[in-house]
Scaffold this active site. Structure first.
Site, short mmCIF file in Angstrom:
data_model
loop_
_atom_site.label_atom_id
_atom_site.label_comp_id
_atom_site.label_asym_id
_atom_site.label_seq_id
_atom_site.Cartn_x
_atom_site.Cartn_y
_atom_site.Cartn_z
CG ASN A 48 7.79 -1.59 -5.38
OD1 ASN A 48 7.76 -2.67 -6.13
ND2 ASN A 48 8.06 -1.44 -4.03
CG HIS A 85 9.86 -1.95 -0.12
ND1 HIS A 85 8.96 -2.69 0.73
CD2 HIS A 85 9.50 -1.11 -0.80
CE1 HIS A 85 7.88 -1.79 0.45
NE2 HIS A 85 8.01 -1.00 -0.40
CB SER A 137 -0.73 6.16 1.07
OG SER A 137 -1.08 4.82 1.59
CD GLU A 182 8.36 3.11 0.07
OE1 GLU A 182 7.76 3.16 -0.96
OE2 GLU A 182 8.51 1.71 0.54
N GLY A 235 0.28 1.05 1.69
CA GLY A 235 -1.04 0.48 1.22
C GLY A 235 -2.23 0.66 2.25
CD GLU A 266 5.76 -4.42 0.57
OE1 GLU A 266 6.25 -4.62 -0.46
OE2 GLU A 266 4.76 -3.31 0.95
CE LYS A 274 4.74 -2.17 -2.46
NZ LYS A 274 4.21 -1.86 -1.32
P1 13P Z 1 1.84 2.02 -1.68
O1 13P Z 1 1.93 3.23 -2.71
O2 13P Z 1 0.85 0.90 -2.21
O3 13P Z 1 1.19 2.51 -0.47
O4 13P Z 1 3.17 1.43 -1.74
C1 13P Z 1 4.28 2.05 -1.34
C2 13P Z 1 5.49 1.48 -1.32
O5 13P Z 1 5.88 0.47 -0.80
C3 13P Z 1 6.31 1.81 -2.51
O6 13P Z 1 7.56 1.01 -2.63
#
Ligand code: 13P
Length: 248
Positions: A8, A97, A211, A167, A173, A99, A10
């Site tokens: 992803n 997601h 992560s 997740e 992150g 976010e 982003k």
């Molecule tokens: P990270 O791997 O940066 O923690 O992000 C995970 C994520 O949100 C994948 O959709």
């Protein structure tokens, strides 16, 4: 079942970064084709990078969107439809997601509508679920995850067009991951709840995200009901993205 190694990307990078990253990923896989024995690869760049990135990909790597509209084509400023993703040769779309849930207040019902649009176009919906740190501390993680999952899954969901990505919000992150016991417990729980909703639920991939790095991927992939990873930060470097696949 092969692991799905999904990146992803982003809202990162410019067009040349995206094209270079795709070229590097394809190059490594071409040099190490044995990676395909245990893994399927998917990358999800920003929308306007989809077409130029797709032009760099071989059959070994598929492409997906990071979201889609809950509506058909029409007057929905800023949206991209599932049909447009399909037209850009996407196989999949990430939905719900954390976010998007956090910053755009997306509800399970809204995500369900998006998944219906995706399924109508023959796209696989990667439905994301996960608890916040407060919810885990309160012991509510299973209740939160099952509600998100069951309320986000449309009637059109099948074992073929659905992937679940667990997740934990607090692991995204941050460099923190749950214990392997906690990942095992949650993935087993998701599998058992899925089987109440879908036939052959044992065929649905359940990804872990949050992560994931080359250094922790092997222990995560060793968990029985982990069938791949949804990777954010580490998917932006070809060596790290592929390094995670090597842990399969
Ligand atoms: P990270 O791997 O940066 O923690 O992000 C995970 C994520 O949100 C994948 O959709």
């Amino acid at each position: 079942m092969k692991n799905l190694i999904a990146g992803n990307w982003k809202m990162n990078g410019n067009l040349s970064d995206a094209v270079n990253l795709a070229q590097n990923i394809v190059q490594i896989i071409q040099n190490e084709p044995q990676l395909l024995e245990k893994n399927d690869f998917l990358i999800c760049p920003p929308y306007h990078h989809l077409v130029p990135v797709q032009a760099e990909l071989s059959m070994a790597v598929s492409i997906g969107g990071q979201d889609c509209s809950p509506f058909d084509n029409g007057a929905y400023t800023g949206d991209i439809s599932a049909e447009m993703l399909k037209d850009a040769n996407c196989s999949s779309v990430i939905l719900g997601h954390s976010e998007r849930r956090q910053y755009y207040l997306e509800s399970n019902m809204f995500i369900r509508q998006k998944a219906m649009m995706a399924n109508e176009q023959g796209l696989t919906s990667i439905i994301c679920v996960g608890e916040t740190e407060e919810q885990r501390e309160a012991g509510e993680e299973q209740d939160v995850v099952v509600a998100q999952m069951l309320e986000s899954l449309p009637e059109t969901a099948t074992t073929e067009n659905t992937v679940i990505a667990y997740e934990p919000v607090w692991a995204i992150g941050t460099g923190k991951i749950p214990t392997i016991e906690d990942i095992t417990a949650m993935h087993d729980f998701i599998r058992s709840k899925l089987s109440e909703k879908l036939e052959n639920a044992n065929k649905v991939r359940i990804l872990y995200g949050g992560s994931v790095k080359p250094a922790n991927a092997a222990e995560i992939f060793a968990v029985e009901n982990v069938n791949g990873a949804l990777i954010g930060g580490a998917s932006l470097k070809a060596e790290d993205f592929i390094g995670i696949a090597k842990a399969s």
